[in-house]
Design an enzyme around this catalytic site. Sequence first.
Site, mmCIF file in Angstrom:
data_model
loop_
_atom_site.group_PDB
_atom_site.id
_atom_site.type_symbol
_atom_site.label_atom_id
_atom_site.label_comp_id
_atom_site.label_asym_id
_atom_site.label_seq_id
_atom_site.Cartn_x
_atom_site.Cartn_y
_atom_site.Cartn_z
ATOM 1 C CE LYS A 63 -4.435 -1.329 0.209
ATOM 2 N NZ LYS A 63 -5.476 -0.824 -0.705
ATOM 3 C CB SER A 326 -0.911 -8.084 -0.827
ATOM 4 O OG SER A 326 -1.765 -8.844 0.009
#
Length: 347
Positions: A63, A326
Amino acid sequence: MPSLITLADILAARERIASTAVRTPLVPLSRERLRAAGFSELADTAPEIFLKDESAQPIKSFKLRGAYNKIAQLTPEQLKRGVITYSSGNHAQGVAYSARALGAKAVIVMPSNSPQIKIDATRALGAEVVFVGSASSERKLKAEELAAAHGYTIVPPYDDPAIIAGQATCGLEILEQLPDVDLVLSPVSGGGLLSGVATGIKLASAAGNSTAPIVFGAEPEVAGDSKQSFDTKTLVEWPAEKTTRTLCDGLRTQSLGELNFEHILHFVDGIVTVTENEIRTALKIILAATDIVPEPSGAVTLAAALFHTREFPGIGTASKVAAIVSGGNLDPALRTELESESSATPV
């Protein structure tokens, strides 16, 4: 129809975030490692798997790429007023980290059921946290209300061209690290990572006159709104009481973003869903066979690579698969629980 990002946007994002985001490693998950971890049966049928370890980022999640790319383009006046976002945790940390690096105040709207590890990490980065209910729609509405009241700039978690371009840099890295990759797997929730990675890979491959790898998204079966949207070519929304059933707290978004959906329709080859048992098994494999500490959302791609090979056209045991892990903000209690379970019996 909204405009799609370009390769120039992605290359500019790569330059912009170079001093902040890490070029993360691509870690081989060999058949020998699978056997040593007690998963011989899976090792016999698995393709060559490489884990793209986004938990190596300073905030332990991809992110940071999109958040920094967005905030770094704000004006001095916007930075002075501050930024706000809505997130279950990882994007919250990306915004908090980026805002602190660029001298801006950060306000984060989080669901009340966010993992404590993500709440604590967000606060440790200097952000102010505001809690709402579990529905992703509640988070967005509260952020819009506070932005209107205080003049904050909203940094969306996924539905924004700068966010997509930032996440796309992960795809460029995979192509550079494994030029002959056959399949790239990305988790999908709101669609920021999948839309960015697929766009980056397909555009860069076309620019280099090379054959692009297949790109698929992976998501929990019990939060399968993205697959339904992709398969029907219609953007659908699932209620929060359905998407919150999954162990993957980062994949509970109720719908793909509109701009993300457009990119996914143009550049993604398909989306598969995995079961909660498959996710748990993938988590245990990564913990046992590598030095990576994944969160559940980051393990859906390995679950797809191990249990759903037949759903990917032309992919077999000789194929090279890059599975993006992720994030690595794993709840310590869940890690203890997983490590205490027997990992010898595949799903």
